[in-house]
Design a protein around this motif. Structure first.
Motif, PDB file in Angstrom:
ATOM      1  N   ASN A  55       1.487  -9.389  14.302  1.00 52.53           N
ATOM      2  CA  ASN A  55       2.279 -10.341  15.084  1.00 52.53           C
ATOM      3  C   ASN A  55       2.936 -11.380  14.180  1.00 52.53           C
ATOM      4  OD1 ASN A  55       1.750  -9.131  17.538  1.00 52.53           O
ATOM      5  ND2 ASN A  55      -0.022 -10.395  17.954  1.00 52.53           N
ATOM      6  N   ILE A  56       2.198 -11.867  13.193  1.00 51.79           N
ATOM      7  CA  ILE A  56       2.773 -12.839  12.255  1.00 51.79           C
ATOM      8  C   ILE A  56       3.879 -12.192  11.437  1.00 51.79           C
ATOM      9  CG2 ILE A  56       2.263 -14.196  10.182  1.00 51.79           C
ATOM     10  CD1 ILE A  56      -0.492 -14.778  11.449  1.00 51.79           C
ATOM     11  N   LEU A  57       3.656 -10.951  10.989  1.00 51.70           N
ATOM     12  CA  LEU A  57       4.669 -10.239  10.217  1.00 51.70           C
ATOM     13  C   LEU A  57       5.925  -9.986  11.039  1.00 51.70           C
ATOM     14  CD1 LEU A  57       5.296  -8.873   7.504  1.00 51.70           C
ATOM     15  CD2 LEU A  57       4.376  -6.780   8.465  1.00 51.70           C
ATOM     16  N   THR A  58       5.755  -9.606  12.290  1.00 50.38           N
ATOM     17  CA  THR A  58       6.910  -9.362  13.148  1.00 50.38           C
ATOM     18  C   THR A  58       7.706 -10.642  13.375  1.00 50.38           C
ATOM     19  OG1 THR A  58       5.748  -7.560  14.253  1.00 50.38           O
ATOM     20  CG2 THR A  58       7.622  -8.500  15.413  1.00 50.38           C
ATOM     21  N   ALA A  59       7.027 -11.747  13.614  1.00 51.67           N
ATOM     22  CA  ALA A  59       7.725 -13.022  13.791  1.00 51.67           C
ATOM     23  C   ALA A  59       8.434 -13.434  12.504  1.00 51.67           C
ATOM     24  CB  ALA A  59       6.740 -14.102  14.214  1.00 51.67           C
ATOM     25  N   SER A  60       7.795 -13.224  11.364  1.00 52.63           N
ATOM     26  CA  SER A  60       8.413 -13.581  10.084  1.00 52.63           C
ATOM     27  C   SER A  60       9.644 -12.743   9.798  1.00 52.63           C
ATOM     28  CB  SER A  60       7.402 -13.408   8.945  1.00 52.63           C
ATOM     29  OG  SER A  60       6.287 -14.213   9.155  1.00 52.63           O
ATOM     30  N   VAL A  61       9.564 -11.458  10.083  1.00 51.37           N
ATOM     31  CA  VAL A  61      10.722 -10.584   9.876  1.00 51.37           C
ATOM     32  C   VAL A  61      11.864 -11.005  10.791  1.00 51.37           C
ATOM     33  CG1 VAL A  61      11.558  -8.219  10.226  1.00 51.37           C
ATOM     34  CG2 VAL A  61       9.466  -8.614   8.961  1.00 51.37           C
ATOM     35  N   GLY A  62      11.552 -11.352  12.025  1.00 51.95           N
ATOM     36  CA  GLY A  62      12.589 -11.807  12.947  1.00 51.95           C
ATOM     37  C   GLY A  62      13.264 -13.083  12.488  1.00 51.95           C
ATOM     38  N   ILE A  90      29.137  -9.201   3.094  1.00 51.28           N
ATOM     39  CA  ILE A  90      28.962  -7.924   3.795  1.00 51.28           C
ATOM     40  C   ILE A  90      27.713  -7.217   3.281  1.00 51.28           C
ATOM     41  CG2 ILE A  90      29.972  -5.629   4.094  1.00 51.28           C
ATOM     42  CD1 ILE A  90      32.711  -7.020   4.191  1.00 51.28           C
ATOM     43  N   GLU A  91      27.457  -7.300   1.983  1.00 49.82           N
ATOM     44  CA  GLU A  91      26.258  -6.689   1.411  1.00 49.82           C
ATOM     45  C   GLU A  91      24.989  -7.354   1.945  1.00 49.82           C
ATOM     46  OE1 GLU A  91      24.154  -6.032  -2.947  1.00 49.82           O
ATOM     47  OE2 GLU A  91      26.232  -6.694  -2.836  1.00 49.82           O
ATOM     48  N   ILE A  92      25.010  -8.674   2.103  1.00 45.13           N
ATOM     49  CA  ILE A  92      23.847  -9.385   2.643  1.00 45.13           C
ATOM     50  C   ILE A  92      23.581  -8.947   4.078  1.00 45.13           C
ATOM     51  CG2 ILE A  92      23.050 -11.663   3.425  1.00 45.13           C
ATOM     52  CD1 ILE A  92      24.378 -12.820   0.892  1.00 45.13           C
ATOM     53  N   ILE A  93      24.624  -8.881   4.893  1.00 43.62           N
ATOM     54  CA  ILE A  93      24.455  -8.473   6.291  1.00 43.62           C
ATOM     55  C   ILE A  93      23.969  -7.031   6.367  1.00 43.62           C
ATOM     56  CG2 ILE A  93      25.692  -8.064   8.453  1.00 43.62           C
ATOM     57  CD1 ILE A  93      27.432 -10.521   7.721  1.00 43.62           C
ATOM     58  N   ARG A  94      24.505  -6.146   5.524  1.00 40.29           N
ATOM     59  CA  ARG A  94      24.081  -4.748   5.499  1.00 40.29           C
ATOM     60  C   ARG A  94      22.609  -4.639   5.106  1.00 40.29           C
ATOM     61  NH1 ARG A  94      26.826  -2.420   1.227  1.00 40.29           N
ATOM     62  NH2 ARG A  94      28.726  -2.702   2.424  1.00 40.29           N
ATOM     63  N   ASN A  95      22.180  -5.431   4.111  1.00 41.31           N
ATOM     64  CA  ASN A  95      20.785  -5.392   3.680  1.00 41.31           C
ATOM     65  C   ASN A  95      19.836  -5.899   4.765  1.00 41.31           C
ATOM     66  OD1 ASN A  95      21.388  -4.283   1.203  1.00 41.31           O
ATOM     67  ND2 ASN A  95      21.464  -6.260   0.151  1.00 41.31           N
ATOM     68  N   VAL A  96      20.279  -6.898   5.521  1.00 41.14           N
ATOM     69  CA  VAL A  96      19.446  -7.394   6.620  1.00 41.14           C
ATOM     70  C   VAL A  96      19.282  -6.312   7.686  1.00 41.14           C
ATOM     71  CG1 VAL A  96      19.355  -9.043   8.534  1.00 41.14           C
ATOM     72  CG2 VAL A  96      19.952  -9.832   6.250  1.00 41.14           C
ATOM     73  N   VAL A  97      20.360  -5.636   8.023  1.00 47.32           N
ATOM     74  CA  VAL A  97      20.283  -4.568   9.029  1.00 47.32           C
ATOM     75  C   VAL A  97      19.399  -3.429   8.524  1.00 47.32           C
ATOM     76  CG1 VAL A  97      21.633  -2.820  10.246  1.00 47.32           C
ATOM     77  CG2 VAL A  97      22.465  -5.167  10.121  1.00 47.32           C
ATOM     78  N   LEU A  98      19.540  -3.049   7.255  1.00 43.80           N
ATOM     79  CA  LEU A  98      18.687  -2.002   6.691  1.00 43.80           C
ATOM     80  C   LEU A  98      17.216  -2.426   6.690  1.00 43.80           C
ATOM     81  CD1 LEU A  98      20.826  -0.693   3.692  1.00 43.80           C
ATOM     82  CD2 LEU A  98      20.297   0.489   5.827  1.00 43.80           C
ATOM     83  N   GLY A  99      16.956  -3.692   6.399  1.00 40.96           N
ATOM     84  CA  GLY A  99      15.589  -4.200   6.441  1.00 40.96           C
ATOM     85  C   GLY A  99      15.001  -4.147   7.838  1.00 40.96           C
ATOM     86  N   LEU A 100      15.798  -4.490   8.837  1.00 39.63           N
ATOM     87  CA  LEU A 100      15.323  -4.408  10.224  1.00 39.63           C
ATOM     88  C   LEU A 100      15.025  -2.974  10.630  1.00 39.63           C
ATOM     89  CD1 LEU A 100      17.520  -7.019  12.103  1.00 39.63           C
ATOM     90  CD2 LEU A 100      15.046  -7.053  11.804  1.00 39.63           C
ATOM     91  N   VAL A 101      15.889  -2.046  10.228  1.00 40.85           N
ATOM     92  CA  VAL A 101      15.659  -0.633  10.530  1.00 40.85           C
ATOM     93  C   VAL A 101      14.394  -0.143   9.823  1.00 40.85           C
ATOM     94  CG1 VAL A 101      16.576   1.699  10.191  1.00 40.85           C
ATOM     95  CG2 VAL A 101      18.065  -0.110  11.050  1.00 40.85           C
ATOM     96  N   ALA A 102      14.208  -0.526   8.556  1.00 44.75           N
ATOM     97  CA  ALA A 102      13.009  -0.129   7.816  1.00 44.75           C
ATOM     98  C   ALA A 102      11.750  -0.698   8.462  1.00 44.75           C
ATOM     99  CB  ALA A 102      13.116  -0.578   6.362  1.00 44.75           C
ATOM    100  N   TYR A 103      11.792  -1.951   8.907  1.00 43.45           N
ATOM    101  CA  TYR A 103      10.632  -2.545   9.565  1.00 43.45           C
ATOM    102  C   TYR A 103      10.347  -1.846  10.894  1.00 43.45           C
ATOM    103  CZ  TYR A 103       7.314  -5.743  11.555  1.00 43.45           C
ATOM    104  OH  TYR A 103       6.183  -6.264  12.128  1.00 43.45           O
ATOM    105  N   GLY A 104      11.401  -1.520  11.633  1.00 43.26           N
ATOM    106  CA  GLY A 104      11.214  -0.791  12.887  1.00 43.26           C
ATOM    107  C   GLY A 104      10.578   0.573  12.663  1.00 43.26           C
TER     108      GLY A 104
END
Length: 120
Positions: A55-62, A90-104
């Motif tokens: 739960n803490i990790l999920t909140a931190s990632v969010g 654009i690279e920062i936004i792309r990396n954030v989206v990739l990080g969210l997909v990886a966490y999911g």
């Protein structure tokens, strides 16, 4: 540093409500059954710690992903004619989206690997 001191002092003064039992010891958060009766792994303190950590990790990632999107968006809108800054944003936004997909995917994989699922 002053903020950290205020946070520590607030948590030091606030009394902890001890409502749960774990192995004969009163705890504030984790309730468990330590007498090894039954085969349900969810009656274990480790299971409670795992749920709290996830739960803490999920909140931190969010929080981090929202911060990354905001930072990339501000960088993109203030770029004006700078193609270098636009590419970086654009690279920062792309990396954030990739990080969210990886966490999911990690979340789904963890729920699949642990017998019975984590959050059932």
């Amino acid at each position: 540093m002053v903020t950290l001191g205020l946070v520590v002092s607030v948590f030091a003064v606030v009394p902890v409500a001890r409502a749960a039992q774990c192995g004969g010891t009163q705890t504030a958060i984790i309730a468990c059954n330590q007498n090894n009766s039954g085969t349900d792994p969810k009656n274990n303190a480790i299971w409670g710690v795992l749920i709290i950590a996830l739960n803490i990790l999920t909140a931190s990632v969010g929080i981090a992903s929202v911060g990354g999107i905001v930072y990339g968006s501000i960088m993109y809108t203030t770029a004006e004619d700078s193609t270098e800054q636009t590419k970086k944003a654009i690279e920062i936004i792309r990396n954030v989206v990739l990080g969210l997909v990886a966490y999911g995917l990690m979340y789904i994989g963890l729920n699949f690997l642990i017998p019975g699922g984590v959050f059932t």
